[in-house]
Enzyme design. Structure first.
Site, short mmCIF file in Angstrom:
data_model
loop_
_atom_site.label_atom_id
_atom_site.label_comp_id
_atom_site.label_asym_id
_atom_site.label_seq_id
_atom_site.Cartn_x
_atom_site.Cartn_y
_atom_site.Cartn_z
CE LYS A 1 -7.18 2.68 2.87
NZ LYS A 1 -6.91 1.44 3.63
CG ASP B 1 -3.21 -0.33 -1.98
OD1 ASP B 1 -2.94 0.83 -1.61
OD2 ASP B 1 -3.90 -1.11 -1.30
CG ASP C 1 -6.22 1.25 -0.37
OD1 ASP C 1 -5.24 2.02 -0.45
OD2 ASP C 1 -6.25 0.24 0.37
NE ARG C 2 -3.39 4.64 3.23
CZ ARG C 2 -2.76 4.86 4.36
NH1 ARG C 2 -2.22 6.06 4.59
NH2 ARG C 2 -2.63 3.91 5.26
CB SER D 1 -0.96 -0.04 1.18
OG SER D 1 -1.88 0.99 1.08
CG HIS D 2 0.61 3.71 3.48
ND1 HIS D 2 -0.20 2.66 3.82
CD2 HIS D 2 1.35 4.00 4.57
CE1 HIS D 2 0.03 2.35 5.09
NE2 HIS D 2 0.96 3.14 5.57
CG ASP E 1 -2.69 4.09 -1.28
OD1 ASP E 1 -3.51 3.97 -2.22
OD2 ASP E 1 -2.66 3.30 -0.32
C1 VG1 Z 1 -2.92 2.43 8.49
C2 VG1 Z 1 -4.07 3.39 8.71
C3 VG1 Z 1 -5.39 2.67 8.62
C4 VG1 Z 1 -5.48 1.95 7.26
C5 VG1 Z 1 -4.27 1.04 7.08
C6 VG1 Z 1 -4.23 0.39 5.72
O1 VG1 Z 1 -2.91 1.45 9.52
O2 VG1 Z 1 -3.95 4.05 9.96
O3 VG1 Z 1 -6.44 3.58 8.79
O4 VG1 Z 1 -6.65 1.19 7.18
O5 VG1 Z 1 -3.07 1.78 7.24
O6 VG1 Z 1 -4.23 1.35 4.71
P1 VG1 Z 1 -1.94 1.55 10.79
O7 VG1 Z 1 -2.18 0.30 11.58
O8 VG1 Z 1 -0.56 1.67 10.26
O9 VG1 Z 1 -2.34 2.79 11.53
V1 VG1 Z 1 -3.50 0.98 3.23
O10 VG1 Z 1 -3.89 2.13 2.16
O11 VG1 Z 1 -1.88 1.00 3.72
O12 VG1 Z 1 -3.98 -0.56 2.88
CO CO Z 2 -3.48 1.57 0.31
#
Ligand code: VG1
Ligand code: CO
Length: 541
Positions: free
Chosen positions: A374, A277, A279-280, A111-112, A275
């Site tokens: 998302k 993948d 979804d953000r 993801s991010h 981001d």
């Molecule tokens: C983070 C965010 C959370 C989100 C998750 C996955 O998790 O705070 O809100 O759902 O990333 O997002 P954490 O446990 O690091 O706070 V993604 O776009 O990285 O799949």
């Molecule tokens: Co993501």
């Protein structure tokens, strides 16, 4: 020979969103294989099943996809539908699972988090509803990783992931599909594409920063090809294995090129970023930054203007650390509003049960029940459609929203890569003092109540404990503290700060200034800087 002996590998515990590790960890012999076999085992095997497979184009994604295809074949799967080049954005994968009535899917992404041989990789399993596997499944996967003794992998050449169409792999069919078209078609069913074409024709200027990650091809197809936005509207539109060195996290710190353009002279009318993948999302107007919590509230208040939600929303849900801005809209509209732990997997049951249609997190995540993830580009299209109908600028929409509902000043401070033991000790200490904090006066604020958030799923009754510490102050301000579950290095402390201003005065302060008493009070109560030796957060959103 399809059976391969193996041994359990420590640490294969899925976090907030799948298993994320350094890419080199995933590339170790048997590492990926163990986790994927454990996933298959934990869901009762994949014999005769159909799966969706794809990822965000990051380094090692293609190799991982080949391995997973050979494993699915050796485990007796009937069909795997894979995005061309092993590409699928997370929301597009969710859509395909639902549309093709697949039994589940595997998404290859961290993801991010940055990508590359020295950065991060990740694997996530989604269930037949298209959503991230609930905790019951992720814990079963983890349990299985601790007892695994063999995995199955077909001894075959790497399958062709580039030619569209069906090819056999052993007894299984590999179906390579265009990663974009089904998703883009879905968007056309939700939004008023004619109205959007009209605003671009009239000269509306937009900048979409795909950050060299997976939304590039989707954004070019939707905004430039189907909606007629000028070529170049989408920047960093080619997915690269290392995201061109960008950190594909759409926030003011990491999407600074877009920020500079949107805050500069002659800025476009509308700006957005997504981001790794897809979804953000981050939403910007000329000279205007929209915080994700406010974005959720604005979408809730205006959703009925978008064709896909013209009959209104079923209900709204937000993660606990997300601000209460959406709650005020839900109350005004007479909608149920749910508060869930961090992570999209907690929204799935509510959407499946038809209790909510709009969900959001403060971490730049917004989505609806059109999929079970998302969805970054969906959020961008929501905003575009609302802008097209209301014929106002982003800044005007925000001012109008705050005037009507008041403003929840909000910010998140992240302290990254702390020594894990230090971070855990700090929060353990807070836990032990939590009960005594009530009534404490600090920096002009009085602690009204404290707790550690625990969630009982209203649909299946499952309980998730230890989901973050909440300190509420008299007057409606609060701070939430929790450790990240997506990092791959040490511990990341997230500090979520919120203060409500009812208006009509005091609605246009700088959030960091508006929140400064709460920031100081948090420091006095938790001693973050003293204990970590950090003088300031690494990232402020
Ligand atoms: C983070 C965010 C959370 C989100 C998750 C996955 O998790 O705070 O809100 O759902 O990333 O997002 P954490 O446990 O690091 O706070 V993604 O776009 O990285 O799949
Ligand atoms: Co993501």
């Amino acid at each position: 020979m399809t059976r391969h002996a193996t041994q359990p590998i420590d640490g294969q515990k899925p976090g907030t969103s799948g298993l994320r590790k350094k890419t080199r960890v995933f590339m170790q012999p048997s590492y990926l294989e163990n986790f994927v076999q454990s996933t298959f085992d934990a869901i009762g095997g994949v014999r005769g099943k159909t799966l969706i497979l794809g990822g965000d184009g990051r380094y090692f994604g293609r190799e991982a996809a080949s391995t997973i295809l050979k494993m699915a074949a050796a485990n007796g799967a009937a069909r795997v539908i894979v995005g061309q080049g092993a590409w699928l954005s997370t929301p597009a994968a969710s859509n395909l699972i639902r549309q093709r009535q697949a039994d589940g899917g595997i998404i290859l992404s961290a993801s991010h988090n940055p990508g590359g041989p020295d950065e991060d990789f990740g694997v996530k399993y989604n269930s037949a509803n298209g959503g991230p596997a609930p905790e019951s499944i992720t814990s079963a996967i983890h349990k299985r990783t601790q007892e695994i003794s063999e995995y199955h992998l077909l001894d075959a050449a790497d399958p062709d992931l580039d030619s569209l169409g069906e090819t056999p792999l052993g007894e299984m069919i590999v179906e390579v599909v265009d990663p974009v078209s089904a998703y883009a078609d879905l968007m056309e069913t939700i939004f008023d594409f004619n109205a959007l074409r009209d605003i671009f024709k009239a000269g509306f200027r937009m900048r979409m920063d795909s950050m060299c990650a997976i939304t590039g091809p989707y954004a070019v197809e939707i905004f430039e090809n189907r909606l007629g936005a000028p070529a170049g509207t989408v920047t960093h539109g080619t997915p690269l294995p290392d995201f061109g060195g960008m950190h594909p996290d759409p926030n003011p710190t990491w999407a600074h090129e877009l920020m500079d353009e949107m805050m500069g002279e002659n800025a476009p009318d509308f700006g957005a970023a997504s981001d790794g993948d897809g979804d953000r999302n981050m939403i910007l107007g000329a000279g205007t930054y929209v915080s994700p919590s406010d974005s959720l509230a604005v979408l809730a208040a205006n959703a009925h203007l978008v064709p896909g939600y013209k009959d209104g929303l079923k209900g709204v849900a937000r993660s606990m650390p997300t601000s209460a801005a959406a709650d005020r809209v839900a109350e005004a509209l007479g909608l149920d509003c749910f508060e869930t732990p961090t992570g999209w997997k907690f929204f799935g049951n509510l959407m499946d049960a038809g209790r909510v249609s709009l969900c959001g997190e403060e971490s730049f995540g917004t989505g609806s029940d059109h999929v079970r993830e998302k969805d970054g580009l969906w959020a961008v299209l929501m905003w575009l459609n609302i802008l097209a109908v209301r014929k106002m600028s982003v800044a005007e929409i925000m001012a109008d929203h705050f005037a009507r509902y008041g403003r929840n000043y909000y910010s998140r401070h992240d302290y990254e890569a702390l020594p894990t033991e230090q971070a855990e000790a700090m929060l353990d200490d807070l836990r032990s003092r939590l009960g005594e904090l009530k009534g404490t006066q600090v920096e002009g604020l009085v602690v009204e109540s404290t707790d550690e958030f625990s969630y009982t799923d209203p649909v299946d009754g499952s309980i998730a404990e230890g989901q973050g510490f909440r300190i509420l102050f008299e007057g409606g301000s609060r701070v939430v503290l929790r450790l990240s579950g997506t990092g791959t290095e040490g511990a990341t402390l997230r500090v979520y700060l919120e203060r409500y201003a009812p208006g009509p005065d005091g609605l246009d302060h700088d959030p960091q200034e508006a929140l400064s008493p709460i920031i100081r009070a948090t420091e006095a109560l938790v001693d973050i800087r003293e204990r970590t030796g950090r003088v300031k957060p690494d990232v402020i959103t």
